[in-house]
Design a protein around this motif. Sequence first.
Motif, PDB file in Angstrom:
ATOM      1  N   ILE A 275    -132.346  33.435 -47.617  1.00 34.62           N
ATOM      2  CA  ILE A 275    -132.939  34.737 -47.289  1.00 34.62           C
ATOM      3  C   ILE A 275    -134.245  34.569 -46.516  1.00 34.62           C
ATOM      4  O   ILE A 275    -134.510  35.275 -45.548  1.00 34.62           O
ATOM      5  CB  ILE A 275    -133.148  35.607 -48.549  1.00 34.62           C
ATOM      6  N   TRP A 276    -135.054  33.584 -46.908  1.00 31.57           N
ATOM      7  CA  TRP A 276    -136.316  33.348 -46.199  1.00 31.57           C
ATOM      8  C   TRP A 276    -136.044  32.945 -44.752  1.00 31.57           C
ATOM      9  O   TRP A 276    -136.717  33.405 -43.822  1.00 31.57           O
ATOM     10  CB  TRP A 276    -137.117  32.249 -46.888  1.00 31.57           C
ATOM     11  N   LEU A 277    -135.049  32.080 -44.572  1.00 28.59           N
ATOM     12  CA  LEU A 277    -134.727  31.593 -43.226  1.00 28.59           C
ATOM     13  C   LEU A 277    -134.186  32.711 -42.341  1.00 28.59           C
ATOM     14  O   LEU A 277    -134.633  32.896 -41.204  1.00 28.59           O
ATOM     15  CB  LEU A 277    -133.711  30.448 -43.311  1.00 28.59           C
ATOM     16  N   ASN A 278    -133.213  33.462 -42.867  1.00 29.50           N
ATOM     17  CA  ASN A 278    -132.609  34.531 -42.060  1.00 29.50           C
ATOM     18  C   ASN A 278    -133.616  35.624 -41.731  1.00 29.50           C
ATOM     19  O   ASN A 278    -133.668  36.126 -40.602  1.00 29.50           O
ATOM     20  CB  ASN A 278    -131.408  35.128 -42.794  1.00 29.50           C
ATOM     21  N   TYR A 279    -134.411  35.979 -42.732  1.00 23.93           N
ATOM     22  CA  TYR A 279    -135.408  37.036 -42.523  1.00 23.93           C
ATOM     23  C   TYR A 279    -136.454  36.595 -41.493  1.00 23.93           C
ATOM     24  O   TYR A 279    -136.801  37.333 -40.564  1.00 23.93           O
ATOM     25  CB  TYR A 279    -136.053  37.374 -43.862  1.00 23.93           C
ATOM     26  N   SER A 280    -136.935  35.363 -41.613  1.00 30.18           N
ATOM     27  CA  SER A 280    -137.959  34.880 -40.671  1.00 30.18           C
ATOM     28  C   SER A 280    -137.406  34.772 -39.252  1.00 30.18           C
ATOM     29  O   SER A 280    -138.119  35.048 -38.276  1.00 30.18           O
ATOM     30  CB  SER A 280    -138.505  33.518 -41.125  1.00 30.18           C
ATOM     31  N   GLU A 281    -136.144  34.398 -39.125  1.00 28.83           N
ATOM     32  CA  GLU A 281    -135.532  34.315 -37.788  1.00 28.83           C
ATOM     33  C   GLU A 281    -135.470  35.680 -37.109  1.00 28.83           C
ATOM     34  O   GLU A 281    -135.672  35.800 -35.893  1.00 28.83           O
ATOM     35  CB  GLU A 281    -134.135  33.704 -37.893  1.00 28.83           C
ATOM     36  N   ILE A 282    -135.186  36.741 -37.921  1.00 26.68           N
ATOM     37  CA  ILE A 282    -135.184  38.095 -37.349  1.00 26.68           C
ATOM     38  C   ILE A 282    -136.593  38.457 -36.866  1.00 26.68           C
ATOM     39  O   ILE A 282    -136.778  38.996 -35.768  1.00 26.68           O
ATOM     40  CB  ILE A 282    -134.729  39.139 -38.395  1.00 26.68           C
ATOM     41  N   LEU A 283    -137.602  38.144 -37.697  1.00 25.79           N
ATOM     42  CA  LEU A 283    -138.982  38.485 -37.342  1.00 25.79           C
ATOM     43  C   LEU A 283    -139.418  37.766 -36.062  1.00 25.79           C
ATOM     44  O   LEU A 283    -140.110  38.349 -35.209  1.00 25.79           O
ATOM     45  CB  LEU A 283    -139.919  38.142 -38.505  1.00 25.79           C
ATOM     46  N   VAL A 284    -138.998  36.525 -35.909  1.00 30.26           N
ATOM     47  CA  VAL A 284    -139.314  35.771 -34.683  1.00 30.26           C
ATOM     48  C   VAL A 284    -138.628  36.424 -33.480  1.00 30.26           C
ATOM     49  O   VAL A 284    -139.230  36.596 -32.421  1.00 30.26           O
ATOM     50  CB  VAL A 284    -138.901  34.287 -34.830  1.00 30.26           C
ATOM     51  N   ALA A 285    -137.363  36.807 -33.682  1.00 24.24           N
ATOM     52  CA  ALA A 285    -136.621  37.463 -32.587  1.00 24.24           C
ATOM     53  C   ALA A 285    -137.286  38.780 -32.194  1.00 24.24           C
ATOM     54  O   ALA A 285    -137.259  39.171 -31.020  1.00 24.24           O
ATOM     55  CB  ALA A 285    -135.177  37.708 -33.016  1.00 24.24           C
ATOM     56  N   LEU A 286    -137.900  39.453 -33.181  1.00 21.19           N
ATOM     57  CA  LEU A 286    -138.602  40.715 -32.907  1.00 21.19           C
ATOM     58  C   LEU A 286    -140.058  40.476 -32.486  1.00 21.19           C
ATOM     59  O   LEU A 286    -140.821  41.420 -32.329  1.00 21.19           O
ATOM     60  CB  LEU A 286    -138.570  41.624 -34.149  1.00 21.19           C
ATOM     61  N   ASP A 297    -144.800  31.166 -45.543  1.00 25.82           N
ATOM     62  CA  ASP A 297    -145.764  30.649 -46.527  1.00 25.82           C
ATOM     63  C   ASP A 297    -145.311  30.988 -47.949  1.00 25.82           C
ATOM     64  O   ASP A 297    -145.371  30.155 -48.853  1.00 25.82           O
ATOM     65  CB  ASP A 297    -147.161  31.236 -46.276  1.00 25.82           C
ATOM     66  N   LYS A 298    -144.840  32.235 -48.126  1.00 26.79           N
ATOM     67  CA  LYS A 298    -144.303  32.644 -49.436  1.00 26.79           C
ATOM     68  C   LYS A 298    -143.059  31.823 -49.773  1.00 26.79           C
ATOM     69  O   LYS A 298    -142.837  31.436 -50.920  1.00 26.79           O
ATOM     70  CB  LYS A 298    -143.946  34.135 -49.425  1.00 26.79           C
ATOM     71  N   ALA A 299    -142.248  31.562 -48.746  1.00 27.04           N
ATOM     72  CA  ALA A 299    -141.024  30.782 -48.953  1.00 27.04           C
ATOM     73  C   ALA A 299    -141.341  29.383 -49.455  1.00 27.04           C
ATOM     74  O   ALA A 299    -140.692  28.870 -50.369  1.00 27.04           O
ATOM     75  CB  ALA A 299    -140.226  30.705 -47.654  1.00 27.04           C
ATOM     76  N   LEU A 300    -142.369  28.760 -48.870  1.00 24.05           N
ATOM     77  CA  LEU A 300    -142.755  27.402 -49.297  1.00 24.05           C
ATOM     78  C   LEU A 300    -143.275  27.382 -50.723  1.00 24.05           C
ATOM     79  O   LEU A 300    -143.085  26.403 -51.446  1.00 24.05           O
ATOM     80  CB  LEU A 300    -143.800  26.827 -48.340  1.00 24.05           C
ATOM     81  N   ALA A 301    -143.935  28.468 -51.130  1.00 22.56           N
ATOM     82  CA  ALA A 301    -144.408  28.554 -52.508  1.00 22.56           C
ATOM     83  C   ALA A 301    -143.234  28.623 -53.486  1.00 22.56           C
ATOM     84  O   ALA A 301    -143.298  28.113 -54.601  1.00 22.56           O
ATOM     85  CB  ALA A 301    -145.296  29.776 -52.690  1.00 22.56           C
ATOM     86  N   THR A 302    -142.135  29.233 -53.012  1.00 24.05           N
ATOM     87  CA  THR A 302    -140.940  29.386 -53.863  1.00 24.05           C
ATOM     88  C   THR A 302    -140.024  28.166 -53.768  1.00 24.05           C
ATOM     89  O   THR A 302    -139.451  27.726 -54.764  1.00 24.05           O
ATOM     90  CB  THR A 302    -140.160  30.658 -53.446  1.00 24.05           C
ATOM     91  N   CYS A 303    -139.848  27.645 -52.545  1.00 19.83           N
ATOM     92  CA  CYS A 303    -138.945  26.503 -52.310  1.00 19.83           C
ATOM     93  C   CYS A 303    -139.719  25.385 -51.604  1.00 19.83           C
ATOM     94  O   CYS A 303    -139.489  25.127 -50.415  1.00 19.83           O
ATOM     95  CB  CYS A 303    -137.761  26.941 -51.457  1.00 19.83           C
ATOM     96  N   PRO A 304    -140.653  24.715 -52.308  1.00 23.18           N
ATOM     97  CA  PRO A 304    -141.557  23.767 -51.637  1.00 23.18           C
ATOM     98  C   PRO A 304    -140.881  22.538 -51.048  1.00 23.18           C
ATOM     99  O   PRO A 304    -141.449  21.868 -50.199  1.00 23.18           O
ATOM    100  CB  PRO A 304    -142.521  23.366 -52.759  1.00 23.18           C
ATOM    101  N   LYS A 305    -139.641  22.250 -51.479  1.00 22.09           N
ATOM    102  CA  LYS A 305    -138.979  21.024 -51.005  1.00 22.09           C
ATOM    103  C   LYS A 305    -137.880  21.296 -49.983  1.00 22.09           C
ATOM    104  O   LYS A 305    -137.127  20.389 -49.634  1.00 22.09           O
ATOM    105  CB  LYS A 305    -138.402  20.255 -52.190  1.00 22.09           C
ATOM    106  N   ASP A 306    -137.770  22.547 -49.529  1.00 21.08           N
ATOM    107  CA  ASP A 306    -136.688  22.872 -48.590  1.00 21.08           C
ATOM    108  C   ASP A 306    -137.073  22.459 -47.172  1.00 21.08           C
ATOM    109  O   ASP A 306    -138.026  22.995 -46.594  1.00 21.08           O
ATOM    110  CB  ASP A 306    -136.381  24.372 -48.646  1.00 21.08           C
ATOM    111  N   SER A 307    -136.336  21.520 -46.603  1.00 23.41           N
ATOM    112  CA  SER A 307    -136.709  20.955 -45.302  1.00 23.41           C
ATOM    113  C   SER A 307    -136.586  21.980 -44.169  1.00 23.41           C
ATOM    114  O   SER A 307    -137.389  21.981 -43.239  1.00 23.41           O
ATOM    115  CB  SER A 307    -135.809  19.749 -44.990  1.00 23.41           C
ATOM    116  N   GLU A 308    -135.600  22.881 -44.244  1.00 23.34           N
ATOM    117  CA  GLU A 308    -135.426  23.856 -43.165  1.00 23.34           C
ATOM    118  C   GLU A 308    -136.596  24.823 -43.108  1.00 23.34           C
ATOM    119  O   GLU A 308    -137.011  25.235 -42.029  1.00 23.34           O
ATOM    120  CB  GLU A 308    -134.116  24.640 -43.380  1.00 23.34           C
ATOM    121  N   ILE A 309    -137.135  25.202 -44.275  1.00 27.58           N
ATOM    122  CA  ILE A 309    -138.297  26.082 -44.285  1.00 27.58           C
ATOM    123  C   ILE A 309    -139.488  25.374 -43.664  1.00 27.58           C
ATOM    124  O   ILE A 309    -140.234  25.951 -42.870  1.00 27.58           O
ATOM    125  CB  ILE A 309    -138.597  26.578 -45.707  1.00 27.58           C
ATOM    126  N   HIS A 310    -139.684  24.085 -43.981  1.00 23.69           N
ATOM    127  CA  HIS A 310    -140.765  23.293 -43.359  1.00 23.69           C
ATOM    128  C   HIS A 310    -140.563  23.244 -41.845  1.00 23.69           C
ATOM    129  O   HIS A 310    -141.527  23.406 -41.090  1.00 23.69           O
ATOM    130  CB  HIS A 310    -140.771  21.874 -43.938  1.00 23.69           C
TER     131      HIS A 310
END
Length: 310
Positions: A275-286, A297-310
């Motif tokens: 959800i963090w990835l898809n939502y952020s991609e929409i925001l970038v597109a907009l 930043d909120k995503a990293l606090a929730t999923c600190p080890k997710d490489s795609e979010i980094h």
Amino acid sequence: LFLTKASILSQIGNNRGAINTLEHVLTICQDDEKDEICINIAFECQNLEKPQEAIHYLKKALAYNPENEEAIYEIAYCYDLIGENAEAIETFVSVIDETPYSHHAWYCLGNVYLATGAVEDALRAYDYSVVIQDDFASGYFNKAMCLMQLEHYEQAIECFRQSLDFELIDSVCLYYIGECYLRMDNDRQAEIHFRKAIAKDERLLDAWVGMATVLYKQNKTIEALHYIKKAIKLDEHSGENWYLQGEYQLDAGLEEEACSSFEKALENGYNKPSIWLNYSEILVALEQFEKAEELLDKALATCPKDSEIH
């Protein structure tokens, strides 16, 4: 007279007084009444929120009459309350040793095994329950649930159908048959059974989600949106369903609507990396870069080890 007194004490909230009176009844009643008196005492213990005491009396009830169906289900309920699965298994095995043809005891034993993740042991117990009582709908249903977990979908469908033969409420069985077909990639049969489940019970949330899933899988995104919206109307606090709606809206090119759905999903506790990835991609597109950065930043606090979010 003493039973009437115990009933009155219970109704005025003097549960301990009712227990004391029923204890006296145990000393003067006939032997074939003792199991029911013990069950009444167990109910008073439950009213006092003393499940361990209730178990003590329910064990006494089963000692007097191992075939007492009410005592079997009440003791299962109490063990579930206190989370004593090992002791529950021991108790039901003991009851089965006394009355091996008690399909209720086999069924409750299966439920405890299932709760502990021992799916194959649960399946064996449910097998015995339906062999002993061949019209036992609940036994067939739970056996089917075990088979689903073991990915034996065709056998699960057969058991759900057997449960349907004896069960008055059939919408849930129809839903699970549809779910089995969906997992077997038989989309046509999945859709047929989800529709049947909805026709039987329009408030069956899972069937609406199932229909949305199977339609989206067939690239019928607009139709899928109709069904997921129905599901959300039934439960506005399901983060997962808000997320699914966002996914379908994104696929249909409805970016702003998807953003709103993803926000609702996050508000309702859905925070998987996708959800963090898809939502952020929409925001970038907009071109809403600051908002996208805040979101990640909120995503990293929730999923600190997710490489795609980094």
